[in-house]
Design a protein around this motif. Structure first.
Motif, PDB file in Angstrom:
ATOM      1  N   LEU A   1       0.813  -1.211   0.000  1.00 17.24           N
ATOM      2  CA  LEU A   1       0.000   0.000   0.000  1.00 17.24           C
ATOM      3  C   LEU A   1       0.847   1.263   0.000  1.00 17.24           C
ATOM      4  O   LEU A   1       0.484   2.258  -0.609  1.00 17.24           O
ATOM      5  CB  LEU A   1      -0.948  -0.006   1.200  1.00 17.24           C
ATOM      6  CG  LEU A   1      -2.004  -1.108   1.178  1.00 17.24           C
ATOM      7  CD1 LEU A   1      -2.810  -1.097   2.462  1.00 17.24           C
ATOM      8  CD2 LEU A   1      -2.904  -0.987  -0.028  1.00 17.24           C
ATOM      9  N   ASP A   2       1.989   1.229   0.673  1.00  9.76           N
ATOM     10  CA  ASP A   2       2.833   2.415   0.777  1.00  9.76           C
ATOM     11  C   ASP A   2       3.740   2.613  -0.428  1.00  9.76           C
ATOM     12  O   ASP A   2       4.022   3.739  -0.807  1.00  9.76           O
ATOM     13  CB  ASP A   2       3.698   2.352   2.036  1.00  9.76           C
ATOM     14  CG  ASP A   2       2.886   2.508   3.306  1.00  9.76           C
ATOM     15  OD1 ASP A   2       1.746   2.993   3.233  1.00  9.76           O
ATOM     16  OD2 ASP A   2       3.400   2.130   4.372  1.00  9.76           O
ATOM     17  N   HIS A   3       4.239   1.539  -1.008  1.00  8.29           N
ATOM     18  CA  HIS A   3       5.266   1.670  -2.034  1.00  8.29           C
ATOM     19  C   HIS A   3       4.871   1.086  -3.395  1.00  8.29           C
ATOM     20  O   HIS A   3       5.114   1.720  -4.417  1.00  8.29           O
ATOM     21  CB  HIS A   3       6.561   0.998  -1.574  1.00  8.29           C
ATOM     22  CG  HIS A   3       7.062   1.556  -0.277  1.00  8.29           C
ATOM     23  ND1 HIS A   3       7.635   2.793  -0.182  1.00  8.29           N
ATOM     24  CD2 HIS A   3       7.047   1.046   0.973  1.00  8.29           C
ATOM     25  CE1 HIS A   3       7.965   3.029   1.071  1.00  8.29           C
ATOM     26  NE2 HIS A   3       7.621   1.988   1.796  1.00  8.29           N
ATOM     27  N   ALA A   4       4.324  -0.082  -3.386  1.00  4.66           N
ATOM     28  CA  ALA A   4       4.046  -0.760  -4.654  1.00  4.66           C
ATOM     29  C   ALA A   4       2.992  -0.046  -5.483  1.00  4.66           C
ATOM     30  O   ALA A   4       3.101   0.009  -6.706  1.00  4.66           O
ATOM     31  CB  ALA A   4       3.630  -2.206  -4.406  1.00  4.66           C
ATOM     32  N   ALA A   5       1.989   0.513  -4.844  1.00  2.00           N
ATOM     33  CA  ALA A   5       0.910   1.163  -5.597  1.00  2.00           C
ATOM     34  C   ALA A   5       1.457   2.284  -6.484  1.00  2.00           C
ATOM     35  O   ALA A   5       1.105   2.388  -7.655  1.00  2.00           O
ATOM     36  CB  ALA A   5      -0.151   1.696  -4.641  1.00  2.00           C
TER      37      ALA A   5
ATOM     38  N   SER B   1      -1.716  -2.462 -15.183  1.00  2.00           N
ATOM     39  CA  SER B   1      -3.138  -2.436 -15.538  1.00  2.00           C
ATOM     40  C   SER B   1      -3.981  -1.885 -14.391  1.00  2.00           C
ATOM     41  O   SER B   1      -3.613  -1.995 -13.217  1.00  2.00           O
ATOM     42  CB  SER B   1      -3.616  -3.848 -15.876  1.00  2.00           C
ATOM     43  OG  SER B   1      -3.652  -4.646 -14.711  1.00  2.00           O
ATOM     44  N   ALA B   2      -5.102  -1.300 -14.751  1.00  2.00           N
ATOM     45  CA  ALA B   2      -6.024  -0.773 -13.745  1.00  2.00           C
ATOM     46  C   ALA B   2      -6.504  -1.889 -12.832  1.00  2.00           C
ATOM     47  O   ALA B   2      -6.681  -1.677 -11.622  1.00  2.00           O
ATOM     48  CB  ALA B   2      -7.197  -0.081 -14.426  1.00  2.00           C
ATOM     49  N   ASP B   3      -6.706  -3.073 -13.386  1.00  2.00           N
ATOM     50  CA  ASP B   3      -7.166  -4.208 -12.584  1.00  2.00           C
ATOM     51  C   ASP B   3      -6.169  -4.542 -11.471  1.00  2.00           C
ATOM     52  O   ASP B   3      -6.561  -4.710 -10.324  1.00  2.00           O
ATOM     53  CB  ASP B   3      -7.390  -5.436 -13.473  1.00  2.00           C
ATOM     54  CG  ASP B   3      -7.937  -6.612 -12.697  1.00  2.00           C
ATOM     55  OD1 ASP B   3      -9.000  -6.463 -12.051  1.00  2.00           O
ATOM     56  OD2 ASP B   3      -7.292  -7.678 -12.711  1.00  2.00           O
ATOM     57  N   LEU B   4      -4.887  -4.598 -11.811  1.00  2.00           N
ATOM     58  CA  LEU B   4      -3.863  -4.891 -10.804  1.00  2.00           C
ATOM     59  C   LEU B   4      -3.806  -3.780  -9.764  1.00  2.00           C
ATOM     60  O   LEU B   4      -3.714  -4.055  -8.559  1.00  2.00           O
ATOM     61  CB  LEU B   4      -2.497  -5.071 -11.462  1.00  2.00           C
ATOM     62  CG  LEU B   4      -1.334  -5.341 -10.510  1.00  2.00           C
ATOM     63  CD1 LEU B   4      -1.585  -6.579  -9.657  1.00  2.00           C
ATOM     64  CD2 LEU B   4      -0.044  -5.486 -11.295  1.00  2.00           C
TER      65      LEU B   4
ATOM     66  N   ARG C   1      -5.115  -1.994  -4.128  1.00  2.00           N
ATOM     67  CA  ARG C   1      -5.895  -1.075  -3.293  1.00  2.00           C
ATOM     68  C   ARG C   1      -6.865  -1.825  -2.392  1.00  2.00           C
ATOM     69  O   ARG C   1      -7.052  -1.471  -1.217  1.00  2.00           O
ATOM     70  CB  ARG C   1      -6.670  -0.096  -4.193  1.00  2.00           C
ATOM     71  CG  ARG C   1      -7.468   0.950  -3.449  1.00  2.00           C
ATOM     72  CD  ARG C   1      -8.294   1.784  -4.419  1.00  2.00           C
ATOM     73  NE  ARG C   1      -9.193   0.996  -5.230  1.00  2.00           N
ATOM     74  CZ  ARG C   1     -10.364   0.509  -4.805  1.00  2.00           C
ATOM     75  NH1 ARG C   1     -10.773   0.719  -3.574  1.00  2.00           N
ATOM     76  NH2 ARG C   1     -11.132  -0.189  -5.626  1.00  2.00           N
ATOM     77  N   LEU C   2      -7.464  -2.886  -2.908  1.00  2.00           N
ATOM     78  CA  LEU C   2      -8.422  -3.669  -2.127  1.00  2.00           C
ATOM     79  C   LEU C   2      -7.796  -4.290  -0.884  1.00  2.00           C
ATOM     80  O   LEU C   2      -8.479  -4.526   0.107  1.00  2.00           O
ATOM     81  CB  LEU C   2      -9.046  -4.766  -2.993  1.00  2.00           C
ATOM     82  CG  LEU C   2     -10.039  -4.294  -4.042  1.00  2.00           C
ATOM     83  CD1 LEU C   2     -10.401  -5.440  -4.979  1.00  2.00           C
ATOM     84  CD2 LEU C   2     -11.285  -3.716  -3.398  1.00  2.00           C
ATOM     85  N   LEU C   3      -6.490  -4.548  -0.917  1.00  2.00           N
ATOM     86  CA  LEU C   3      -5.817  -5.106   0.255  1.00  2.00           C
ATOM     87  C   LEU C   3      -5.924  -4.182   1.457  1.00  2.00           C
ATOM     88  O   LEU C   3      -5.899  -4.633   2.595  1.00  2.00           O
ATOM     89  CB  LEU C   3      -4.339  -5.370  -0.046  1.00  2.00           C
ATOM     90  CG  LEU C   3      -4.035  -6.495  -1.015  1.00  2.00           C
ATOM     91  CD1 LEU C   3      -2.550  -6.481  -1.354  1.00  2.00           C
ATOM     92  CD2 LEU C   3      -4.440  -7.825  -0.432  1.00  2.00           C
ATOM     93  N   GLY C   4      -6.027  -2.892   1.220  1.00  2.00           N
ATOM     94  CA  GLY C   4      -6.103  -1.926   2.303  1.00  2.00           C
ATOM     95  C   GLY C   4      -7.496  -1.725   2.864  1.00  2.00           C
ATOM     96  O   GLY C   4      -7.668  -1.057   3.885  1.00  2.00           O
ATOM     97  N   LEU C   5      -8.489  -2.278   2.214  1.00  2.00           N
ATOM     98  CA  LEU C   5      -9.861  -2.134   2.694  1.00  2.00           C
ATOM     99  C   LEU C   5     -10.201  -3.250   3.679  1.00  2.00           C
ATOM    100  O   LEU C   5      -9.691  -4.361   3.568  1.00  2.00           O
ATOM    101  CB  LEU C   5     -10.844  -2.180   1.522  1.00  2.00           C
ATOM    102  CG  LEU C   5     -10.691  -1.113   0.459  1.00  2.00           C
ATOM    103  CD1 LEU C   5     -11.724  -1.324  -0.642  1.00  2.00           C
ATOM    104  CD2 LEU C   5     -10.805   0.281   1.044  1.00  2.00           C
ATOM    105  N   THR C   6     -11.076  -2.944   4.599  1.00  2.00           N
ATOM    106  CA  THR C   6     -11.506  -3.948   5.574  1.00  2.00           C
ATOM    107  C   THR C   6     -13.026  -3.992   5.647  1.00  2.00           C
ATOM    108  O   THR C   6     -13.718  -3.062   5.232  1.00  2.00           O
ATOM    109  CB  THR C   6     -10.948  -3.637   6.972  1.00  2.00           C
ATOM    110  OG1 THR C   6     -11.405  -2.346   7.376  1.00  2.00           O
ATOM    111  CG2 THR C   6      -9.437  -3.675   6.987  1.00  2.00           C
TER     112      THR C   6
END
Length: 51
Positions: free
Chosen positions: A10-14, A23-26, A31-36
């Motif tokens: 979330l901090d670096h790879a994005a 790709s937008a999908d990736l 981004r979804l990893l940061g949602l709960t």
């Protein structure tokens, strides 16, 4: 270990993915990893999401 990986993604790879033309999908999947909770399951980019 998982929490550290998610934090790094979330901090670096994005930013790196966006700059490299990923790709937008990736980008949405990272981004979804940061949602709960409910935010994750109701996001329109969650795989299998139904309106």
């Amino acid at each position: 270990m998982r929490a550290e990986l998610v934090a790094w993604l979330l901090d670096h790879a994005a930013v790196r993915l966006r700059e490299s033309g990923a790709s937008a999908d990736l980008q949405h999947r990272i981004r979804l990893l940061g949602l709960t909770g409910e935010d994750r399951w109701t996001d329109p980019h969650w795989p299998g999401h139904r309106y």
